[in-house]
Each structure stands twice: as structure tokens, then as C-alpha cells.
Write a protein that holds these residues in place. Structure first.
Motif, PDB file in Angstrom:
ATOM      1  N   TYR A 198       0.824  -1.210   0.000  1.00  0.00           N
ATOM      2  CA  TYR A 198       0.000   0.000   0.000  1.00  0.00           C
ATOM      3  C   TYR A 198       0.860   1.263   0.000  1.00  0.00           C
ATOM      4  O   TYR A 198       0.428   2.315  -0.485  1.00  0.00           O
ATOM      5  CB  TYR A 198      -0.922   0.022   1.220  1.00  0.00           C
ATOM      6  N   TYR A 226      -5.906   7.420   4.102  1.00  0.00           N
ATOM      7  CA  TYR A 226      -5.648   5.985   4.298  1.00  0.00           C
ATOM      8  C   TYR A 226      -6.673   5.248   3.454  1.00  0.00           C
ATOM      9  O   TYR A 226      -7.370   5.846   2.636  1.00  0.00           O
ATOM     10  CB  TYR A 226      -5.772   5.633   5.792  1.00  0.00           C
ATOM     11  N   GLU A 227      -6.785   3.951   3.629  1.00  0.00           N
ATOM     12  CA  GLU A 227      -7.904   3.236   3.027  1.00  0.00           C
ATOM     13  C   GLU A 227      -9.109   3.403   3.949  1.00  0.00           C
ATOM     14  O   GLU A 227      -9.046   4.090   4.978  1.00  0.00           O
ATOM     15  CB  GLU A 227      -7.551   1.753   2.834  1.00  0.00           C
ATOM     16  N   ASN A 228     -10.225   2.768   3.607  1.00  0.00           N
ATOM     17  CA  ASN A 228     -11.368   2.789   4.498  1.00  0.00           C
ATOM     18  C   ASN A 228     -10.962   2.224   5.871  1.00  0.00           C
ATOM     19  O   ASN A 228     -10.003   1.454   5.968  1.00  0.00           O
ATOM     20  CB  ASN A 228     -12.513   1.961   3.914  1.00  0.00           C
ATOM     21  N   SER A 256     -10.125   0.044   8.495  1.00  0.00           N
ATOM     22  CA  SER A 256      -9.981  -1.400   8.329  1.00  0.00           C
ATOM     23  C   SER A 256      -9.245  -2.076   9.472  1.00  0.00           C
ATOM     24  O   SER A 256      -9.114  -3.292   9.483  1.00  0.00           O
ATOM     25  CB  SER A 256      -9.228  -1.701   7.018  1.00  0.00           C
ATOM     26  N   GLY A 292     -10.870   7.895   3.287  1.00  0.00           N
ATOM     27  CA  GLY A 292     -10.451   6.518   3.085  1.00  0.00           C
ATOM     28  C   GLY A 292     -10.706   6.072   1.652  1.00  0.00           C
ATOM     29  O   GLY A 292     -11.852   6.069   1.194  1.00  0.00           O
ATOM     30  N   PHE A 293      -9.662   5.714   0.948  1.00  0.00           N
ATOM     31  CA  PHE A 293      -9.818   5.177  -0.405  1.00  0.00           C
ATOM     32  C   PHE A 293     -10.477   3.801  -0.298  1.00  0.00           C
ATOM     33  O   PHE A 293      -9.996   2.923   0.418  1.00  0.00           O
ATOM     34  CB  PHE A 293      -8.463   5.035  -1.093  1.00  0.00           C
ATOM     35  N   THR A 294     -11.561   3.612  -1.006  1.00  0.00           N
ATOM     36  CA  THR A 294     -12.275   2.351  -0.894  1.00  0.00           C
ATOM     37  C   THR A 294     -12.764   1.878  -2.257  1.00  0.00           C
ATOM     38  O   THR A 294     -13.229   2.681  -3.085  1.00  0.00           O
ATOM     39  CB  THR A 294     -13.472   2.489   0.077  1.00  0.00           C
ATOM     40  N   TYR A 348     -11.891  -5.132  -7.437  1.00  0.00           N
ATOM     41  CA  TYR A 348     -11.044  -5.625  -6.346  1.00  0.00           C
ATOM     42  C   TYR A 348     -10.838  -7.130  -6.413  1.00  0.00           C
ATOM     43  O   TYR A 348      -9.810  -7.643  -5.959  1.00  0.00           O
ATOM     44  CB  TYR A 348     -11.626  -5.221  -4.982  1.00  0.00           C
ATOM     45  N   LEU A 405      -9.241   1.444  -8.702  1.00  0.00           N
ATOM     46  CA  LEU A 405      -8.412   1.562  -7.518  1.00  0.00           C
ATOM     47  C   LEU A 405      -7.735   0.245  -7.190  1.00  0.00           C
ATOM     48  O   LEU A 405      -8.390  -0.751  -6.905  1.00  0.00           O
ATOM     49  CB  LEU A 405      -9.267   2.014  -6.328  1.00  0.00           C
ATOM     50  N   LEU A 410      -4.597  -0.722  -4.619  1.00  0.00           N
ATOM     51  CA  LEU A 410      -3.630  -0.242  -3.646  1.00  0.00           C
ATOM     52  C   LEU A 410      -2.401  -1.132  -3.539  1.00  0.00           C
ATOM     53  O   LEU A 410      -1.534  -0.888  -2.698  1.00  0.00           O
ATOM     54  CB  LEU A 410      -4.291  -0.123  -2.267  1.00  0.00           C
TER      55      LEU A 410
END
Length: 496
Positions: free
Chosen positions: A29, A144-146, A148, A168-170, A227, A468, A470
Motif C-alpha cells: 500500500y 488511508y484506506e477505508n 480497516s 479513506g480510499f475504498t 477488487y 483503484l 492499492l
């Protein structure tokens, strides 16, 4: 600055931005977030890092960025329990905020025995750490990401109290689109609000979006979320996953952290032992696979509900369905509350099969009314043949709704307000939930079609374009950041 789409120029914005990036042991990441940091710095934004432990500083190449950074494990080691701070935040569920890392620790064997004092100090240290960073650093946003894990969860809690924008990148389930999450429990609210605006005629959505959404629903049986294509968790080859130059380089970087006290590195423990444990976990998985197949059954011509197993540990369960992460117990409760004449088909997860021990599969197969299915069985076909889907938070539940099937839902997820969803309140009410799912539908087929179209349009409107991923290598991560940076910048400006 603000990005002008037509001229591709950034112009100054009235409020100074200062961005905090979270960094920990999430694999690769750092390539993505470091690329974002460099881009922000090039645009005059001050960037700082919050890092979980010294091993992550080295592995994630934080020093190369030339930014200020603070290491949590060092802070934790010197922190004295602040009971007044815990009391000040007691309106938040602080114990639940720890659960995601407790769940990971149980799965990966990170912590070992820990006293209640350790957990109280950890909660206190996390709150104090992020309060100090936010207050003294003057950060206006966190990236950050979502949410988690506990590191992110406590940061998000402090952000709520301090009025700081958590971004949060999700990933989304819509191909070629992703989202910015600011509240892990409220993704459905934005969609619900957009649907209400559509119903009231208060939102003008381009015709192209309606057409795209209609075509997406028509092709849902042949569509896979981005994803699923990126995570590569279905790869069970030990050689391909571990005997690669990048893996060997990673281990060599971490060896110098093998000694010392790792008590306060709550997310990774000893990084070398952690890496060894992950390797052994994958090896045990690979060795189990031939023996699991005997517990699988083939679908029959019978009435059934479909239950997709989840991957563990991950935020979709340990954050959004924490009360039901023990899937055997959840499935057992479902099995003993099914309507007469119905079966529960428990489909294994292509990214997770073999991680649970053989005892898990043996117990599942022994439950009355339960059949365990191979992960290779066609999910969309099973959805269509089923009388509904039972799930914690799975994408399968979302796909079932678009295929006009009822869903019994245990967790929190973006589709939870859909009228075909029945949310489980009390486990003792499961039988009545199933009876309600079998009653004559309250919506006509046309009404479901109309709602599904509005639902996807609303979902589309709450996401942005971009695939997306990561977990990219550095050069690919930089290219992705160049592509999506205007979208992030617009989100940062909106949060000012």
C-alpha cells in the motif's frame, strides 16, 4: 489550490492544507500512498506520516519522502494509561474499535497473551497519539484506506472529535469506479440521500449515467468487481507467492528488526516471525486443499438459500460485522432456523478456501440442512436458483439484489437500506425473518426494476472514475495517482 478540469491547472484555495498519511504493514500500500504524498508535496501541501512501528518505516520507505513522521509503537512504550482520556471518549465504542486487530492477531498469531492492562493502555495510547498529532500538527485531513484496523479506527474516532476530514480510499462494486469513505458505518446513507433526491426530482443526473447503470444491471451476471481481479488471493501456489525476488528483498529488509522488544508493535509483532507465520499459514492452506474437497457437495434440485463464506480477517467482517465473525456459529443458528423443506448452501470463498482448518469444514458439513459447496460453483447461477441470499456483508448480497432476490443481512453495508433486504436484529428472530422472506413480495417486478436502476445510479453518483488498486508496484502506483489526483484534490478542497 483547486483543479480546473479544462485547463488542467491548480489554483490556490483559501485554507492551507496539511495532510496526515497513515502507514502500516498493509502489503505494497505504501507505493500508492507515497506517490500521493509526493504529488501533494509538489503542490505545496505539507504532509506528515503516522506509522505503526519502526519496521514499517523501513519497509515503506518513509525516510525517502523527507516528511516528518511519528512512530506509534515508540509512543505506546512511553505512554502511561490515561483513564480520564478513556472516559472522555467513552461515548465511542472503544472496545469494538480494538476488535479488528484482535481478530487479526487470533488469525495470524501476533500478540500471544496480553493482560487487560495492555488493552486499556493501547486504547489510551492510540487516542492520545492521534490527539497529539492532530492538535499539534494542525492537520486538516487524514489519508488511508477505508477504516480497516484499530490503528485507522482510533484515528477516525479522533478525527470525528476534532473535525478533521478522514478520507479513506475504498473500492466499489462498480467496475472502473471507487469511492472516498469518511464513515465505515454510513456508506448507505449517502446512497439513500441520493435516491431521495432522485425521487423528489432534486438531482439532475446525465442521461449517460442512467444508460450506463441500465447496461450494468443487464450484464451483472458477467461482471466482476475490480477488487476481485486485483487481490490475487485465489493464488494458492506457494512458489509463485513467496519465492520471488520482491519477497526475499522484503524479508532481508526486516531481518534487522528480528531482535528487540516487539511488545508495543501491536499490529505486526516481530516482523520476521510475522512473515514466517504468513508463509506457514499459506503452506498449511495449500496442503489442506486436497482434503477439503470431501466435504463439498454438489447442488441439487431443491429449495435453498445461499450463504457465501467470507474472507477473514478483513474490514467487511471485523469492522462491519464484528458480532458474526465466527461464521460457524452464525451458520449453525441459520441452519436451525430455516423454514421446513429448505436447505442452506454454504459456498466457499475462492480467496479463502483452505484457510480454515479441516475441523471447520467437518463441522459445517455435519450441520442439519447444510450443504458445503466448492468455491468453483457458479455464484450468479446459484443466486438465481436460490430463494434468497444470507450474508454478513458480502458482494454476493449486492449482486442478489440486482438479480431481484431477497437478502437476509447480518452486518452493515452500503446496500442495507434496499427494500429487498431484511436485517437481522435478534438471532432469536431468524425463523420469522425467513418466513417474511418467503411471503408474497411487497414490490412488483417492475417496482424492483425501477428501484434497482435508481439504486445503481445513486451508487454511481457517490463514486468517482478510476480502477483503484492499492497493491501496485511503484511505477504503476505513480501512474494511477497521476490519473486520480484531480479527484482527490477536489475531495480535499471540499473538506476544507
Amino acid at each position: 489550490m483547486q483543479f480546473d478540469i479544462d485547463s488542467h491547472v491548480y489554483t490556490p484555495v483559501p485554507v492551507r492544507m496539511k495532510v496526515l498519511v497513515l502507514s502500516n504493514g498493509a502489503p505494497n500500500y505504501h507505493n500508492f500512498f507515497n506517490a500521493i504524498a509526493r504529488k501533494l508535496i509538489s503542490e505545496g501541501v505539507e504532509v506528515g506520516y503516522a506509522v505503526d512501528c519502526p519496521a514499517s518505516v523501513a519497509e515503506n520507505k518513509i525516510k525517502e519522502l523527507g516528511v516528518s513522521y511519528t512512530v506509534f509503537s515508540n509512543y505506546f512504550a512511553d505512554h502511561d494509561l490515561d483513564e480520564n482520556l478513556l472516559e472522555a471518549y467513552s461515548h465511542h465504542n472503544l472496545n469494538l474499535a480494538l476488535f479488528s486487530d484482535f481478530d487479526r492477531s487470533e488469525e495470524y498469531g501476533i500478540w500471544g497473551a496480553r493482560s487487560n492492562d495492555f488493552f486499556d493502555r493501547l486504547k489510551s495510547a492510540l487516542l492520545s497519539f492521534f490527539e497529539k498529532l492532530v492538535d499539534e500538527g494542525g492537520y486538516t485531513a487524514v489519508l488511508y484506506e477505508n477504516v480497516s484496523n484499530a490503528f485507522a479506527h482510533f484515528c477516525w474516532i479522533v478525527c470525528q472529535e476534532r473535525g478533521v476530514d478522514y478520507i479513506g480510499f475504498t473500492a466499489s462494486r462498480l467496475p472502473g469506479r471507487f469511492g472516498f469513505s469518511s464513515d465505515p458505518y454510513a456508506e448507505h446513507r449517502a446512497i439513500d440521500s441520493t435516491i431521495q433526491k432522485l425521487d423528489k426530482g432534486e438531482l439532475d443526473v446525465p442521461e449517460a449515467v442512467w444508460d450506463w447503470s441500465s447496461e450494468y444491471i443487464r450484464n451483472i451476471e458477467n461482471t466482476t468487481p475490480d477488487y476481485m481481479a486485483f487481490n490475487k488471493l485465489d493464488n494458492v501456489s506457494i512458489v509463485n507467492r513467496y519465492f520471488r525476488l520482491s519477497k526475499l528483498e522484503k524479508v532481508s529488509r526486516l531481518i534487522r528488526f528480528a531482535g528487540g522488544n516487539h511488545y508495543y508493535s501491536f499490529q505486526r509483532g516481530n516482523p520476521v516471525l510475522y512473515s514466517a507465520g504468513m508463509f506457514l499459514r499459506s503452506l498449511r492452506r495449500r496442503l489442506r486443499l486436497p482434503f477439503i474437497k470431501k466435504y463439498y457437495s454438489a447442488p441439487k434440485q431443491e429449495k435453498f438459500f445461499l450463504y457465501p463464506l467470507h474472507f477473514h480477517p478483513e474490514s467487511s467482517t471485523s469492522i462491519l460485522a464484528a458480532s458474526h465473525v465466527n461464521e460457524y456459529e452464525t451458520i449453525k443458528s441459520v441452519a436451525f432456523n430455516l423454514p421446513e423443506g429448505y436447505r442452506l448452501y454454504v459456498k466457499d470463498h475462492i480467496s479463502a478456501w483452505g484457510y480454515p482448518d479441516l475441523g471447520f469444514y467437518k463441522k459445517l458439513a455435519a450441520l442439519p440442512n447444510v450443504s458445503v459447496l466448492s468455491p468453483l460453483e457458479p455464484t450468479k447461477k446459484l443466486i438465481k436458483q436460490s430463494h434468497g441470499v444470507v450474508t454478513l456483508t458480502s458482494t454476493v448480497g449486492y449482486e442478489a439484489l440486482l438479480l431481484k432476490k431477497a437478502v437476509l443481512l447480518f452486518g452493515d453495508v452500503f446496500y442495507q437500506s434496499h427494500p429487498l433486504v431484511t436485517r437481522v436484529g435478534r438471532m432469536s428472530g431468524l425463523f420469522e425473518c425467513f418466513r417474511g422472506m418467503l411471503e408474497t413480495p411487497s414490490m412488483s417486478d417492475r417496482e424492483v426494476n425501477d428501484y434497482n436502476l435508481k439504486f445503481v445510479v445513486a451508487y454511481h453518483q457517490n463514486t468517482v472514475p478510476g480502477r483503484l488498486n492499492l497493491m501496485l508496484a511503484p511505477s504503476e502506483a505513480s501512474s494511477l495517482v497521476d490519473e486520480i489526483f484531480p479527484l482527490l484534490w477536489a475531495r480535499l478542497v471540499r473538506g476544507q
